[in-house]
Write an enzyme that holds these catalytic residues in place. Structure first.
Site, PDB file in Angstrom:
ATOM      1  N   HIS A 170       0.817  -1.211   0.000  1.00 33.02           N
ATOM      2  CA  HIS A 170       0.000   0.000   0.000  1.00 33.02           C
ATOM      3  C   HIS A 170       0.849   1.258   0.000  1.00 33.02           C
ATOM      4  O   HIS A 170       0.715   2.135   0.877  1.00 33.02           O
ATOM      5  CB  HIS A 170      -0.976   0.014   1.189  1.00 33.02           C
ATOM      6  CG  HIS A 170      -2.252   0.718   0.881  1.00 33.02           C
ATOM      7  ND1 HIS A 170      -2.701   1.816   1.567  1.00 33.02           N
ATOM      8  CD2 HIS A 170      -3.169   0.491  -0.078  1.00 33.02           C
ATOM      9  CE1 HIS A 170      -3.841   2.214   1.058  1.00 33.02           C
ATOM     10  NE2 HIS A 170      -4.156   1.430   0.054  1.00 33.02           N
TER      11      HIS A 170
ATOM     12  N   HIS B 216      -1.927   1.945  12.796  1.00 31.80           N
ATOM     13  CA  HIS B 216      -1.541   1.283  11.536  1.00 31.80           C
ATOM     14  C   HIS B 216      -2.006  -0.181  11.624  1.00 31.80           C
ATOM     15  O   HIS B 216      -3.192  -0.444  11.881  1.00 31.80           O
ATOM     16  CB  HIS B 216      -0.030   1.472  11.348  1.00 31.80           C
ATOM     17  CG  HIS B 216       0.522   1.082  10.005  1.00 31.80           C
ATOM     18  ND1 HIS B 216      -0.251   0.866   8.889  1.00 31.80           N
ATOM     19  CD2 HIS B 216       1.816   0.855   9.593  1.00 31.80           C
ATOM     20  CE1 HIS B 216       0.529   0.535   7.865  1.00 31.80           C
ATOM     21  NE2 HIS B 216       1.782   0.514   8.272  1.00 31.80           N
TER      22      HIS B 216
ATOM     23  N   LYS C  86     -11.836   7.193  19.767  1.00 37.02           N
ATOM     24  CA  LYS C  86     -11.396   6.791  18.432  1.00 37.02           C
ATOM     25  C   LYS C  86     -11.657   5.299  18.319  1.00 37.02           C
ATOM     26  O   LYS C  86     -11.266   4.531  19.201  1.00 37.02           O
ATOM     27  CB  LYS C  86      -9.912   7.090  18.284  1.00 37.02           C
ATOM     28  CG  LYS C  86      -9.424   6.910  16.878  1.00 37.02           C
ATOM     29  CD  LYS C  86      -8.055   7.535  16.670  1.00 37.02           C
ATOM     30  CE  LYS C  86      -8.137   8.736  15.775  1.00 37.02           C
ATOM     31  NZ  LYS C  86      -6.842   9.200  15.296  1.00 37.02           N
TER      32      LYS C  86
ATOM     33  N   HIS D 156      -8.869   6.689   7.368  1.00 38.59           N
ATOM     34  CA  HIS D 156      -7.633   6.428   6.624  1.00 38.59           C
ATOM     35  C   HIS D 156      -6.979   7.743   6.247  1.00 38.59           C
ATOM     36  O   HIS D 156      -7.666   8.706   5.940  1.00 38.59           O
ATOM     37  CB  HIS D 156      -7.945   5.621   5.341  1.00 38.59           C
ATOM     38  CG  HIS D 156      -6.742   4.955   4.778  1.00 38.59           C
ATOM     39  ND1 HIS D 156      -5.855   5.590   3.948  1.00 38.59           N
ATOM     40  CD2 HIS D 156      -6.269   3.695   4.951  1.00 38.59           C
ATOM     41  CE1 HIS D 156      -4.887   4.739   3.626  1.00 38.59           C
ATOM     42  NE2 HIS D 156      -5.110   3.581   4.222  1.00 38.59           N
TER      43      HIS D 156
ATOM     44  N   ASP E 285      -8.502  -3.090   7.856  1.00 36.07           N
ATOM     45  CA  ASP E 285      -8.387  -3.807   9.120  1.00 36.07           C
ATOM     46  C   ASP E 285      -9.748  -4.162   9.716  1.00 36.07           C
ATOM     47  O   ASP E 285      -9.840  -5.082  10.536  1.00 36.07           O
ATOM     48  CB  ASP E 285      -7.590  -2.969  10.134  1.00 36.07           C
ATOM     49  CG  ASP E 285      -6.110  -2.933   9.797  1.00 36.07           C
ATOM     50  OD1 ASP E 285      -5.600  -3.952   9.291  1.00 36.07           O
ATOM     51  OD2 ASP E 285      -5.471  -1.887  10.028  1.00 36.07           O
TER      52      ASP E 285
ATOM     53  N   ARG F 145      16.091  12.342   5.233  1.00 39.31           N
ATOM     54  CA  ARG F 145      16.475  13.126   6.417  1.00 39.31           C
ATOM     55  C   ARG F 145      15.799  14.491   6.310  1.00 39.31           C
ATOM     56  O   ARG F 145      16.358  15.420   5.716  1.00 39.31           O
ATOM     57  CB  ARG F 145      18.003  13.254   6.434  1.00 39.31           C
ATOM     58  CG  ARG F 145      18.649  13.609   7.760  1.00 39.31           C
ATOM     59  CD  ARG F 145      18.271  14.966   8.249  1.00 39.31           C
ATOM     60  NE  ARG F 145      19.000  15.379   9.433  1.00 39.31           N
ATOM     61  CZ  ARG F 145      18.627  16.400  10.180  1.00 39.31           C
ATOM     62  NH1 ARG F 145      17.531  17.090   9.881  1.00 39.31           N
ATOM     63  NH2 ARG F 145      19.332  16.754  11.223  1.00 39.31           N
TER      64      ARG F 145
END
Ligand SMILES: CC(=O)SCCNC(=O)CCNC(=O)[C@H](O)C(C)(C)COP(=O)(O)OP(=O)(O)OC[C@H]1O[C@@H](n2cnc3c(N)ncnc32)[C@H](O)[C@@H]1OP(=O)(O)O
Ligand SMILES: O=C([O-])CC(=O)C(=O)O
Length: 386
Positions: free
Chosen positions: A192, A227, A269, A275, A326, A370
Site C-alpha cells: 500500500h 496502523h 477513536k 484512513h 483492518d 532526512r
C-alpha cells in the site's frame, strides 16, 4: 535560514516524498493498483506467491516462473532450530509482534549474505523471508495455545502457501472457503504505497542498512494501533461489545449501533475506521468484506455480521467515516480461529512482500531520507559554570 513552523506538514500529511512504481493508491477513484493491475482482480485470480513475484519484479510470473517461485517458497518453509530456540526463550505472554520482530532480526543475523545488498542477493533474501515467516507465526500461535514451547507442525510441500500456513497453525487441512478468504487477505494486505511501515523500511534502507534491519523496523511501525495494530484493536471492540452466538443478526446490529453511538459521544477513536489517504472508503474493503461474508456463511455466524454492520452504520451516520481494510480483516481472522494478538503478524506475512519491494526500489535510486525540524526549544544559553 532556519525552517519555519509554517513549513511543517504534521505527520507528513500530504507530502509527496518520492516516486514509486510498485503500487498506486487513488483516493479519487477509490482504487488500488499493484504494478498497474487492479487489486480486486488480483485478489479474485492470483495466489499470493504470484502477487509477491509481481511486486518484486514488476510482472506477473509466467507458468514456468510461478512453478519455480512456488518450489522456492516450499523449500524455505521450515522453522530453523535457532529461531525456534529463540522464540522459546521469550515469555509466552509477550506480544506476538515482538516475537516476529525478534525472529526477523535473528534471521538477519543468521543470514550468511547479511551484508550483501546487491540486487540479486536482496531479491533472494526477500523471497526467503516471505517463505520463512509463516512457520514463525504459526509456531507462535501454537506456542501460545500450548502455554509454552511445543513441537512445530512441519510444513507440507504438497500444499500452497495459504493452505500450508493454515496447516502449520492447526495441523488440519483448512476448508477451501477458509483458504480462499486467507489468500484474499494476503493479497489485499501485500502492499500500500508509502504507508508508515513501508516508509520506515525505506528510511532504514536509505542509510544503506540491510533488508532484515528494514523489515525489523517496519514491523515495529506496523505494530501500532493507528496502523496494522488496528486489526487486533477491531477485535477488542467486538470483544468489548461481547460476541453472543445465540443472538440474531438484527439484535447484534442494534446493540453494536448503540455501542458505537455511545463511544463516539465520548469522543473515542474506534480502530478500523478512517484512513490517511482514502477519505471516501478504502478500496480493499469491498473485497475483504465479501471474503468475511463467505466465512460468516461457512461458520454460520450471522451475529458477527450484525455487529459489523451495526458499528459501520453508526460510524457512517455520526461521522461519515468509513472502514479501512483492518475492519473486515479482524473478524475474518477471528472466524478462522487465530488469537487476536496474531492478527497483525498475519499482516506482516503479507506486507513483507511490499516492504521488500520498496527496499529494493529505494536502494536502486537512493537518497538519504532526512527531513528538517523547526526548533522550538530554549534560546541559546550558557551551561552553568562553563
Ligand atoms: C491498514 C491500515 O493501517 S489502515 C489504518 C488503520 N488505523 C486505524 O484504523 C486507526 C483509527 N483511525 C485513525 O486513527 C485515523 O483515521 C488514521 C490515523 C488512520 C488517519 O488519520 P488522519 O488522516 O491523521 O486523520 P485524523 O486522525 O486527523 O482524523 C480526522 C478526523 O476524523 C476523526 N477520526 C478519524 N478516524 C477516526 C476513528 N477511527 N474513530 C473516530 N474518529 C476518527 C478524528 O478524530 C478527526 O476528527 P477531528 O477533526 O474532529 O479531530
Ligand atoms: O496506507 C496507509 O496509510 C495504511 C494502509 O492502509 C496500509 O498500509 O495498508
Amino acid at each position: 535560514m532556519s525552517p519555519e513552523t509554517s513549513d511543517i506538514r504534521k505527520g507528513l500529511n500530504g507530502v509527496v516524498a518520492d516516486v514509486t512504481a510498485i503500487s498506486k493508491v487513488n483516493p479519487e477513484t477509490n482504487s488500488l493498483l499493484y504494478r498497474g493491475y487492479p487489486v480486486p482482480q488480483l485478489a479474485a485470480t492470483q495466489p499470493i506467491e504470484a502477487v509477491a513475484h509481481l511486486l518484486w519484479t514488476g510482472e506477473l510470473p509466467s507458468p514456468e516462473q510461478l512453478t519455480e517461485a512456488t518450489a522456492h517458497e516450499r523449500s524455505h518453509r521450515a522453522l530453523a532450530p535457532e529461531v525456534k530456540a529463540t522464540i522459546d526463550a521469550l515469555p509466552v505472554t509477550c506480544h506476538p509482534m515482538d516475537t516476529v520482530r525478534t525472529a526477523v532480526s535473528l534471521l538477519g543475523a543468521l543470514d550468511p549474505a547479511a551484508e550483501d545488498s546487491s540486487p540479486e542477493v536482496e531479491l533472494e533474501k526477500a523471497k526467503r523471508l516471505f517463505a520463512q515467516l509463516p512457520a514463525v507465526i504459526a509456531y507462535e500461535q501454537r506456542r501460545r495455545t500450548a502455554g509454552g514451547p511445543t513441537e512445530p507442525i512441519p510444513p507440507r510441500e504438497d500444499l500452497d502457501y495459504s493452505q500450508n500456513f493454515l496447516w502449520m497453525t492447526v495441523g488440519e487441512e483448512a476448508a477451501p472457503a477458509v483458504v480462499d478468504a486467507f489468500r484474499i487477505s494476503m493479497v489485499l494486505y501485500a502492499e500500500h504505497s508509502f504507508n508508515a511501515s513501508t516508509f520506515t523500511a525505506r528510511v532504514i534502507t536509505s542509510t544503506l542498512s540491510d533488508l532484515h534491519s528494514a523489515v525489523t523496523g517496519a514491523i515495529g511501525a506496523l505494530k501500532g494501533s493507528l496502523h496494522g495494530g488496528a486489526n487486533e484493536a477491531v477485535m477488542h471492540t467486538f470483544d468489548e461489545l461481547g460476541i453472543r452466538p445465540e443472538e440474531s443478526e438484527a439484535e447484534a446490529k442494534d446493540r453494536a449501533r448503540a455501542w458505537m453511538e455511545d463511544a463516539l459521544a465520548q469522543k473515542k477513536k474506534v480502530m478500523g475506521f478512517g484512513h490517511r489517504v482514502y477519505k471516501n472508503g478504502d478500496s480493499r474493503v469491498p473485497t475483504m468484506k465479501q471474503a468475511m461474508d463467505s466465512l460468516i456463511e461457512h461458520y454460520g455466524r450471522p451475529e458477527i455480521l450484525g455487529l459489523y454492520n451495526g458499528l459501520e452504520l453508526a460510524m457512517e451516520e455520526a461521522k461519515g467515516i468509513k472502514p479501512n481494510l483492518d475492519y473486515p480483516a479482524g473478524p475474518t481472522y477471528h472466524l478462522m480461529g487465530f488469537d487476536t494478538e496474531l492478527f497483525t503478524p498475519l499482516f506482516i506475512a503479507a506486507r513483507v512482500t511490499g516492504w521488500t519491494a520498496h527496499v529494493m526500489e529505494q536502494r536502486a535510486a537512493n537518497a538519504l531520507i532526512r527531513p528538517l525540524a523547526a526548533y522550538d526549544g530554549p534560546d541559546e544559553r550558557p551551561v552553568p559554570g562553563a
